[in-house]
Write a protein that holds these residues in place. Structure first.
Motif, mmCIF file in Angstrom:
data_model
loop_
_atom_site.group_PDB
_atom_site.id
_atom_site.type_symbol
_atom_site.label_atom_id
_atom_site.label_comp_id
_atom_site.label_asym_id
_atom_site.label_seq_id
_atom_site.Cartn_x
_atom_site.Cartn_y
_atom_site.Cartn_z
ATOM 1 N N ARG A 15 -10.834 22.285 -8.840
ATOM 2 C CA ARG A 15 -12.285 22.379 -8.950
ATOM 3 C C ARG A 15 -12.756 23.577 -9.744
ATOM 4 O O ARG A 15 -13.891 23.612 -10.222
ATOM 5 N N HIS B 214 -14.772 19.139 5.420
ATOM 6 C CA HIS B 214 -14.856 18.073 4.421
ATOM 7 C C HIS B 214 -15.035 16.738 5.141
ATOM 8 O O HIS B 214 -14.150 16.273 5.846
ATOM 9 N N ASP C 3 -18.226 20.266 -2.932
ATOM 10 C CA ASP C 3 -18.330 18.820 -3.079
ATOM 11 C C ASP C 3 -19.549 18.320 -2.305
ATOM 12 O O ASP C 3 -20.041 18.997 -1.395
#
Length: 246
Positions: free
Chosen positions: A177, A196, A102
């Motif tokens: 994902r 994250h 991400d």
């Protein structure tokens, strides 16, 4: 062997391709994430979901971004289509291993140092890592009944196998994902961590994220309404992050 006589499970010389879907990330961590990825992957494949800021220009500044698909219209409310488009794009590059990242994630140094060992083997086809949700800052992660993804493994690294059946569930939000069909293949649960930073923002930004979640999923069809509500907690349980040596 695949249909072209190429050995699928190689023990050496595997290339690592990072994949990412982005939208309006210019003011976020995208530049830092791309710079970090460029230090340990071979290629980067990106689908831009109709960004209206400088995201595309930023992506083009990195030489390892070899494939960049710019969508003319956003698929923000149909996340499964974004996942499928990104997967189709990376498959067209004939990759060896694929790392799903991400735009607000950084792999710890230890994980990066061991990445080549993880891909240059022929025993397993995917790797799970522990993801930690940093909260309010880059020094602490959140840990309570609603925020404990780090207690299990998330599959983010997979070997590409031509001809294998790849499947994504048709979900508008919280789509896995990587294809779910990888669960049928042998994998490895690594005690390696991913930071994250998507929640490492101000309270004002947290409120904006809460409102966006509630707008997208007001009935909790794709996620937990209790977890959405917990975003607004004023005193969440936080644990200090400690970096591990490589």
């Amino acid at each position: 062997m695949d249909l072209n006589g190429r050995r699928i499970r190689k023990k050496k010389d595997n290339r690592l391709t990072a994949i990412m879907q982005v939208r309006n990330e210019e003011e976020g961590m995208l530049e830092q994430v791309l710079e970090d990825l460029s230090g340990f992957v071979d290629d980067i494949v990106i689908v831009d979901d109709a960004s209206t800021d400088g995201t595309v220009k930023m992506c083009r500044q990195f030489s390892k971004v070899n494939h960049l698909l710019i969508l003319p219209q956003t698929h923000f409310d149909r996340e499964w289509l974004l996942r499928k488009q990104l997967w189709k794009l990376v498959c067209s590059t004939d990759p060896d291993w694929i790392l799903s990242v991400d735009a607000d994630e950084i792999y710890e140094d230890k994980a990066k140092s061991l990445m080549r060992d993880l891909i240059n083997q022929d025993q397993f086809d995917w790797v799970g890592f522990r993801l930690f949700d940093f909260w309010g800052s880059t020094t602490h992660y959140r840990e309570d009944e609603h925020w404990q993804i780090h207690r299990r493994h998330t599959r983010t690294l997979v070997r590409y196998i031509p001809g294998y059946y790849y499947f994504y569930p048709q979900m508008d939000h919280h789509v896995p994902r990587l294809p779910l069909s990888y669960a049928a293949l042998p994998g490895f649960l690594a005690e390696l961590r991913v930071k994250h930073y998507g929640w490492a923002v101000s309270r004002e930004k947290l409120i904006e994220k809460y409102e966006r979640y509630m707008q997208r999923d007001p009935e909790g069809i794709w996620g937990s309404l209790q977890q959405y509500q917990s975003i607004l907690d004023k005193n969440p349980a936080l644990v200090e992050w400690r970096e591990e040596g490589s």
